[in-house]
Motif scaffolding. Sequence first.
Motif, PDB file in Angstrom:
ATOM      1  N   UNK A  78      -5.872  -0.368  -3.025  1.00  0.00           N
ATOM      2  CA  UNK A  78      -4.649  -0.083  -3.772  1.00  0.00           C
ATOM      3  C   UNK A  78      -3.501   0.280  -2.845  1.00  0.00           C
ATOM      4  N   UNK A  79      -3.755   1.109  -1.857  1.00  0.00           N
ATOM      5  CA  UNK A  79      -2.650   1.545  -1.008  1.00  0.00           C
ATOM      6  C   UNK A  79      -2.187   0.455  -0.047  1.00  0.00           C
ATOM      7  N   UNK A  80      -3.066  -0.430   0.362  1.00  0.00           N
ATOM      8  CA  UNK A  80      -2.587  -1.567   1.147  1.00  0.00           C
ATOM      9  C   UNK A  80      -1.672  -2.454   0.296  1.00  0.00           C
ATOM     10  N   UNK A  81      -1.988  -2.560  -0.987  1.00  0.00           N
ATOM     11  CA  UNK A  81      -1.125  -3.316  -1.891  1.00  0.00           C
ATOM     12  C   UNK A  81       0.222  -2.612  -2.076  1.00  0.00           C
ATOM     13  N   UNK A  82       0.196  -1.285  -2.191  1.00  0.00           N
ATOM     14  CA  UNK A  82       1.443  -0.522  -2.339  1.00  0.00           C
ATOM     15  C   UNK A  82       2.309  -0.688  -1.099  1.00  0.00           C
ATOM     16  N   UNK A  83       1.703  -0.640   0.084  1.00  0.00           N
ATOM     17  CA  UNK A  83       2.461  -0.857   1.317  1.00  0.00           C
ATOM     18  C   UNK A  83       3.185  -2.199   1.272  1.00  0.00           C
ATOM     19  N   UNK A  84       2.471  -3.242   0.896  1.00  0.00           N
ATOM     20  CA  UNK A  84       3.073  -4.579   0.869  1.00  0.00           C
ATOM     21  C   UNK A  84       4.190  -4.668  -0.166  1.00  0.00           C
ATOM     22  N   UNK A  85       4.025  -3.972  -1.290  1.00  0.00           N
ATOM     23  CA  UNK A  85       5.069  -3.996  -2.320  1.00  0.00           C
ATOM     24  C   UNK A  85       6.402  -3.512  -1.748  1.00  0.00           C
ATOM     25  N   UNK A  86       6.385  -2.382  -1.063  1.00  0.00           N
ATOM     26  CA  UNK A  86       7.631  -1.813  -0.558  1.00  0.00           C
ATOM     27  C   UNK A  86       8.104  -2.505   0.717  1.00  0.00           C
ATOM     28  N   UNK A  87       7.171  -2.992   1.520  1.00  0.00           N
ATOM     29  CA  UNK A  87       7.579  -3.786   2.679  1.00  0.00           C
ATOM     30  C   UNK A  87       8.259  -5.069   2.230  1.00  0.00           C
ATOM     31  N   UNK A  88       7.756  -5.681   1.181  1.00  0.00           N
ATOM     32  CA  UNK A  88       8.408  -6.871   0.629  1.00  0.00           C
ATOM     33  C   UNK A  88       9.796  -6.550   0.078  1.00  0.00           C
ATOM     34  N   UNK A  89       9.984  -5.318  -0.386  1.00  0.00           N
ATOM     35  CA  UNK A  89      11.301  -4.881  -0.855  1.00  0.00           C
ATOM     36  C   UNK A  89      12.281  -4.695   0.307  1.00  0.00           C
ATOM     37  N   UNK A  90      11.723  -4.550   1.525  1.00  0.00           N
ATOM     38  CA  UNK A  90      12.598  -4.456   2.692  1.00  0.00           C
ATOM     39  C   UNK A  90      12.643  -3.112   3.372  1.00  0.00           C
ATOM     40  N   UNK A  91      11.796  -2.146   2.982  1.00  0.00           N
ATOM     41  CA  UNK A  91      11.849  -0.851   3.656  1.00  0.00           C
ATOM     42  C   UNK A  91      11.396  -1.008   5.104  1.00  0.00           C
ATOM     43  N   UNK A  92      11.874  -0.099   5.953  1.00  0.00           N
ATOM     44  CA  UNK A  92      11.598  -0.170   7.387  1.00  0.00           C
ATOM     45  C   UNK A  92      10.456   0.732   7.816  1.00  0.00           C
ATOM     46  N   UNK A  93       9.882   1.462   6.880  1.00  0.00           N
ATOM     47  CA  UNK A  93       8.759   2.303   7.250  1.00  0.00           C
ATOM     48  C   UNK A  93       8.415   3.296   6.169  1.00  0.00           C
ATOM     49  N   UNK A  94       7.394   4.106   6.487  1.00  0.00           N
ATOM     50  CA  UNK A  94       6.864   5.080   5.540  1.00  0.00           C
ATOM     51  C   UNK A  94       6.630   6.414   6.250  1.00  0.00           C
ATOM     52  N   UNK A  95       7.017   7.454   5.587  1.00  0.00           N
ATOM     53  CA  UNK A  95       6.597   8.802   5.992  1.00  0.00           C
ATOM     54  C   UNK A  95       5.365   9.116   5.172  1.00  0.00           C
ATOM     55  N   UNK A  96       4.248   9.413   5.825  1.00  0.00           N
ATOM     56  CA  UNK A  96       2.968   9.578   5.156  1.00  0.00           C
ATOM     57  C   UNK A  96       2.746  11.054   4.844  1.00  0.00           C
ATOM     58  N   UNK A  97       2.810  11.387   3.577  1.00  0.00           N
ATOM     59  CA  UNK A  97       2.636  12.764   3.128  1.00  0.00           C
ATOM     60  C   UNK A  97       1.176  13.200   3.296  1.00  0.00           C
ATOM     61  N   UNK A  98       0.972  14.413   3.782  1.00  0.00           N
ATOM     62  CA  UNK A  98      -0.372  14.982   3.966  1.00  0.00           C
ATOM     63  C   UNK A  98      -1.274  13.973   4.690  1.00  0.00           C
ATOM     64  N   UNK A  99      -0.767  13.426   5.768  1.00  0.00           N
ATOM     65  CA  UNK A  99      -1.517  12.407   6.499  1.00  0.00           C
ATOM     66  C   UNK A  99      -2.846  12.936   7.029  1.00  0.00           C
ATOM     67  N   UNK A 100      -2.951  14.233   7.167  1.00  0.00           N
ATOM     68  CA  UNK A 100      -4.159  14.859   7.707  1.00  0.00           C
ATOM     69  C   UNK A 100      -5.215  15.115   6.639  1.00  0.00           C
ATOM     70  N   UNK A 101      -4.910  14.837   5.356  1.00  0.00           N
ATOM     71  CA  UNK A 101      -5.768  15.329   4.292  1.00  0.00           C
ATOM     72  C   UNK A 101      -6.604  14.303   3.559  1.00  0.00           C
ATOM     73  N   UNK A 102      -6.441  13.029   3.853  1.00  0.00           N
ATOM     74  CA  UNK A 102      -7.050  12.005   3.010  1.00  0.00           C
ATOM     75  C   UNK A 102      -8.574  12.084   2.964  1.00  0.00           C
ATOM     76  N   UNK A 103      -9.203  12.301   4.093  1.00  0.00           N
ATOM     77  CA  UNK A 103     -10.662  12.271   4.185  1.00  0.00           C
ATOM     78  C   UNK A 103     -11.210  13.697   4.248  1.00  0.00           C
ATOM     79  N   UNK A 104     -12.245  13.949   3.429  1.00  0.00           N
ATOM     80  CA  UNK A 104     -12.884  15.263   3.393  1.00  0.00           C
ATOM     81  C   UNK A 104     -14.250  15.189   4.076  1.00  0.00           C
TER      82      UNK A 104
END
Length: 559
Positions: free
Chosen positions: A205-231
């Motif tokens: 799902x998140x790889x698809x979300x990345x492509x959605x906004x990259x296709x819109x033309x954004x230049x990057x992403x700030x990743x919220x709570x990048x340290x927290x995804x995996x427990x």
Amino acid sequence: MSQHTADQPQSGTGPAATSPGWWTEAIIYQVYPRSFADGDGDGMGDLEGVRSRLPYLRDLGVDAVWLSPFYASPQADAGYDVADYRAVDPVFGTLPDADALIRDVHAHGLRIIVDLVPNHSSEQHEWFRRALAEGPGSALRERYHFRPGRGAGGELPPNDWESVFGGPAWTRTTDPDGTPGDWYLHLFAPEQPDFDWDHPAVGDEFRSILRFWLDMGVDGFRVDVAHGLVKAPGLPDLGTREQLRLLDGEAKPFFDQDGVHEVYRSWRTVLDEYPGERIFVAEAWTPTIERTARYVRPDELHQAFNFPYLTTPWDAAELRTIIDRSLDAMRSVGAPTTWVLSNHDVTRHATRFANPPGLGTQLRSAGDRELGLRRARAATLLMLALPGSAYVYQGEELGLPDVVDLPDEVREDPSFFRAAGQDGFRDGCRVPIPWTVDGTSYGFGSGGSWLPQPAGWGELSVRSQTGVEGSTLELYRAALAARRAHPALGAGDRVQWLDAPAGVLAFRRTAGGRDLVCAANTTGAPVPWTGPGTLLLSSAPLGADGELPADTTAWWTSP
């Protein structure tokens, strides 16, 4: 150095790169959309408001704009509880508004970075709503952390983890038949259930979300709570108090697990499919700056916020230590160091430096306003002289303080309502910024503002400071212009420390055949210091007797 001009190519992929790795020296301006500018007069900032102020950001001299979340959300945590990652919340506008904003950002010669919130969704996300409605056994529950409770009747949480916003990190569900059910994990508010990144559907799902906004033309992403995804496997008890001291050097089973790096390597392959030097920026609170460096290895993310620097007091010795450690750590992985003094989650540095050190990043006291502003200006010039990229939070260029006396009834920060050992006072740095000296909401919009602005806010406005010699806004404009013009500012990955009196931090930068010397006096008294070469800029007027005034930073340049 990376530069932008108004006549750069305008396309869906953003401005053409003028040098490899534009982000390595970039000045990135954080826009908190609800508090930046209100385009429709409803008291809440929006995308149309941001569009209307893009000329201001271009003229300020920044390279890129980073927007906090504007996705569809119940707004339980100011948009960091996302219900639909491919839609714009009506409070901020529409998807066509987002498209228009992206195009306008590029037309102004800027780049745009958007927030991505992958650790958790909103409880109103379709997956979670269906998981609750379908009850135990639903396949969608595997995409979150649902667990049976402990105790004879399952009445106790599955483990002892605490929420960042206070209280247990678990909430018990009610099954469709009305009986108490399993518990679900939320490291933040109960309205923000954590995804289980061990499930492949989450990654898909998140790889698809990345492509959605990259296709819109954004230049990057700030990743919220990048340290927290995996427990940690098995979600083990932590067994200690003070669980959420993120920079105390101790490992946490819910943060900074090694498995996050596999996620980011996967994301990097997606980003690298797109032209135009798109980037990732990690919000990664880790035990050490060396651990943070692991997020920006060559096949992962591009930048990571330097929180140890943000939390360092105004002290020459401590600043030198963290600057050295930061540069060494990032150099070891070939990544640029970043520098930041304020953001939407911490007390503005004009207020933090107005108070004694050691009080944390959320304060209830206004402190010594004059001292705080003087130190904030000096800290800004120090930050902007360092090698790497720097982040500016909206309003800091105006010298805005935190608003520490907001009435309880207007607060919206969920940590205020769930506080258990936390101040919960993030609303103070989120008050809408002033654009004009007077008028409705000081130019923020025609319909008031969602948080009340202090009396006298207009004295700090863009209009009242524009063209005024010595104002904080003009200091920022001059500093950012100097960074563009002087090859030694921002470039490289090292500093040459110079001998200096106690309490003074001094270093030389050399690039393009030119030198720049920066000296910061962190003491409360003038210190003898004569900079070499020609004075380029100072945060306060220098004395005529060869002294660097108290709490002042200055730059000198020579050919």
